[in-house]
Every structure is written in C-alpha cells, then in structure tokens.
Design a protein around this motif. Structure first.
Motif, short mmCIF file in Angstrom:
data_model
loop_
_atom_site.label_atom_id
_atom_site.label_comp_id
_atom_site.label_asym_id
_atom_site.label_seq_id
_atom_site.Cartn_x
_atom_site.Cartn_y
_atom_site.Cartn_z
N THR A 134 0.86 -1.18 0.00
CA THR A 134 0.00 0.00 0.00
C THR A 134 0.90 1.23 0.00
OG1 THR A 134 -1.67 -1.19 1.27
CG2 THR A 134 -1.85 1.22 1.22
N TYR A 135 0.66 2.11 -0.95
CA TYR A 135 1.42 3.35 -1.06
C TYR A 135 0.47 4.52 -0.90
CZ TYR A 135 4.85 0.36 -3.51
OH TYR A 135 5.73 -0.63 -3.88
N ARG A 136 0.77 5.43 0.03
CA ARG A 136 0.03 6.69 0.11
C ARG A 136 0.81 7.70 -0.71
NH1 ARG A 136 -0.32 8.37 5.59
NH2 ARG A 136 1.34 9.86 5.21
N LEU A 137 0.15 8.26 -1.70
CA LEU A 137 0.79 9.19 -2.62
C LEU A 137 0.57 10.63 -2.18
CD1 LEU A 137 -0.39 7.57 -5.98
CD2 LEU A 137 1.66 7.04 -4.63
N LYS A 138 1.39 11.49 -2.73
CA LYS A 138 1.18 12.92 -2.53
C LYS A 138 -0.18 13.29 -3.11
CE LYS A 138 6.06 13.95 -2.67
NZ LYS A 138 7.18 14.57 -3.37
N ALA A 185 16.08 2.32 -13.13
CA ALA A 185 15.81 3.60 -13.78
C ALA A 185 14.38 4.07 -13.54
CB ALA A 185 16.07 3.49 -15.28
N PHE A 186 13.45 3.12 -13.44
CA PHE A 186 12.04 3.45 -13.26
C PHE A 186 11.73 3.88 -11.82
CE2 PHE A 186 7.75 2.10 -12.03
CZ PHE A 186 7.00 2.92 -12.86
N GLY A 187 12.31 3.22 -10.84
CA GLY A 187 11.99 3.43 -9.43
C GLY A 187 11.92 4.88 -8.99
N PRO A 188 12.93 5.70 -9.28
CA PRO A 188 12.88 7.09 -8.84
C PRO A 188 11.69 7.88 -9.37
CG PRO A 188 15.11 6.48 -9.46
CD PRO A 188 14.21 5.35 -9.87
N LYS A 189 11.17 7.48 -10.51
CA LYS A 189 10.02 8.19 -11.09
C LYS A 189 8.79 8.08 -10.20
CE LYS A 189 11.58 7.38 -15.82
NZ LYS A 189 11.25 6.75 -17.11
N ILE A 190 8.56 6.88 -9.65
CA ILE A 190 7.38 6.73 -8.78
C ILE A 190 7.70 7.07 -7.33
CG2 ILE A 190 6.10 5.14 -10.26
CD1 ILE A 190 7.07 2.85 -8.40
N GLN A 191 8.95 6.86 -6.92
CA GLN A 191 9.31 7.17 -5.54
C GLN A 191 9.09 8.64 -5.23
OE1 GLN A 191 13.31 5.68 -5.41
NE2 GLN A 191 12.64 3.56 -5.19
N ALA A 192 9.26 9.50 -6.21
CA ALA A 192 9.04 10.93 -6.02
C ALA A 192 7.57 11.25 -5.72
CB ALA A 192 9.49 11.70 -7.26
N LEU A 193 6.66 10.33 -6.05
CA LEU A 193 5.23 10.55 -5.84
C LEU A 193 4.70 9.91 -4.56
CD1 LEU A 193 4.09 9.80 -9.52
CD2 LEU A 193 4.60 12.04 -8.48
N ILE A 194 5.50 9.06 -3.93
CA ILE A 194 5.07 8.27 -2.77
C ILE A 194 5.47 8.97 -1.47
CG2 ILE A 194 5.32 6.07 -1.56
CD1 ILE A 194 5.91 4.79 -4.31
N GLU A 195 4.51 9.05 -0.53
CA GLU A 195 4.81 9.59 0.79
C GLU A 195 5.06 8.49 1.82
OE1 GLU A 195 1.65 12.29 1.84
OE2 GLU A 195 2.73 13.96 0.92
N VAL A 196 4.23 7.44 1.80
CA VAL A 196 4.33 6.37 2.79
C VAL A 196 4.15 5.03 2.08
CG1 VAL A 196 3.28 5.34 4.86
CG2 VAL A 196 3.38 7.83 4.62
N MET A 197 4.97 4.06 2.46
CA MET A 197 4.86 2.71 1.91
C MET A 197 4.59 1.73 3.05
SD MET A 197 8.18 2.89 -0.60
CE MET A 197 7.93 1.30 -1.36
N GLU A 198 3.67 0.81 2.82
CA GLU A 198 3.37 -0.25 3.80
C GLU A 198 3.35 -1.58 3.05
OE1 GLU A 198 -0.10 -1.63 6.94
OE2 GLU A 198 -0.36 0.20 5.80
N ASN A 199 3.90 -2.59 3.67
CA ASN A 199 3.97 -3.90 3.05
C ASN A 199 3.48 -4.95 4.04
OD1 ASN A 199 4.71 -5.63 0.94
ND2 ASN A 199 6.61 -6.13 1.96
N LYS A 200 2.63 -5.86 3.58
CA LYS A 200 2.13 -6.95 4.42
C LYS A 200 2.28 -8.26 3.67
CE LYS A 200 -1.40 -4.32 6.85
NZ LYS A 200 -2.84 -4.20 7.14
N ILE A 201 2.63 -9.30 4.40
CA ILE A 201 2.61 -10.65 3.86
C ILE A 201 1.36 -11.31 4.42
CG2 ILE A 201 3.75 -12.90 3.82
CD1 ILE A 201 5.20 -10.76 2.18
#
Length: 104
Positions: free
Chosen positions: A7-11, A78-94
């Motif tokens: 789950t990513y909370r975006l700007k 190369a792709f990662g920084p493009k979306i990381q700039a838009l993400i405020e909080v990341m949550e991961n669950k198994i």
C-alpha cells in the motif's frame, strides 16, 4: 501460497501520474520478475491517494528471489525514482490465506 499486499500513500493529486507511469513503464517490468499479479487498485472511499497492489508467491523464498531479480534489473532501477518521487508512505504486508479462502 502467500500474498504480498503493498500500500502506497501518494502525494495529494499524484494518483493519475503514478498510474500512468506504472501502466506505461513499470507494470511490464514488475510482471516479468514478480509473476502473478492478483490486483492493482486505487482508493475511492476512505483514505484517498492510495495505491494497493497484491502479488502471489509460492513461498517467502520465492518472493525474496523474485524481488531480488527485480531490484537488480537496470530498467527497474531507472524506473523506481520516477514513482518514488510521488510516494509519501509505503506499507507492506505478507498475507497467508486461510484454508477456506478463495484463491485467484
């Protein structure tokens, strides 16, 4: 079988740009390494500006190996920084399914 729910909370206001980037570039890279995409969602009610994506893996070892291959891919690097700039909080669950859970 286990499931990873990310789950990513975006700007505020970044959801359209995030979805466009993933659709046009990111999802193909992810699918080539991670395998079974269960679903990719945006929030409409409740917390807004959220992205939820769920991936299925045979085991934790399978997940670790697949995520390592993804992380090592130059296209993903190369792709990662493009979306990381838009993400405020990341949550991961198994998530482990119960014996009566329907499976995709």
């Amino acid at each position: 079988m286990l499931y990873e729910m990310r789950t990513y909370r975006l700007k505020t206001g970044a959801t359209p740009a995030y979805v466009k980037l993933v659709e046009e570039e990111g999802i193909a890279i992810q699918k080539s390494h991670l395998g079974q995409l269960v679903g990719y969602f945006t929030s409409e009610i409740g917390p807004l500006n959220e992205i939820v994506h769920i991936w299925a893996y045979a085991s934790l070892d399978d997940r670790v190996a697949r995520r390592a291959r993804l992380a090592a891919d130059p296209a993903w690097q190369a792709f990662g920084p493009k979306i990381q700039a838009l993400i405020e909080v990341m949550e991961n669950k198994i998530l482990l399914p119960t014996s009566f859970s329907p499976l995709p």
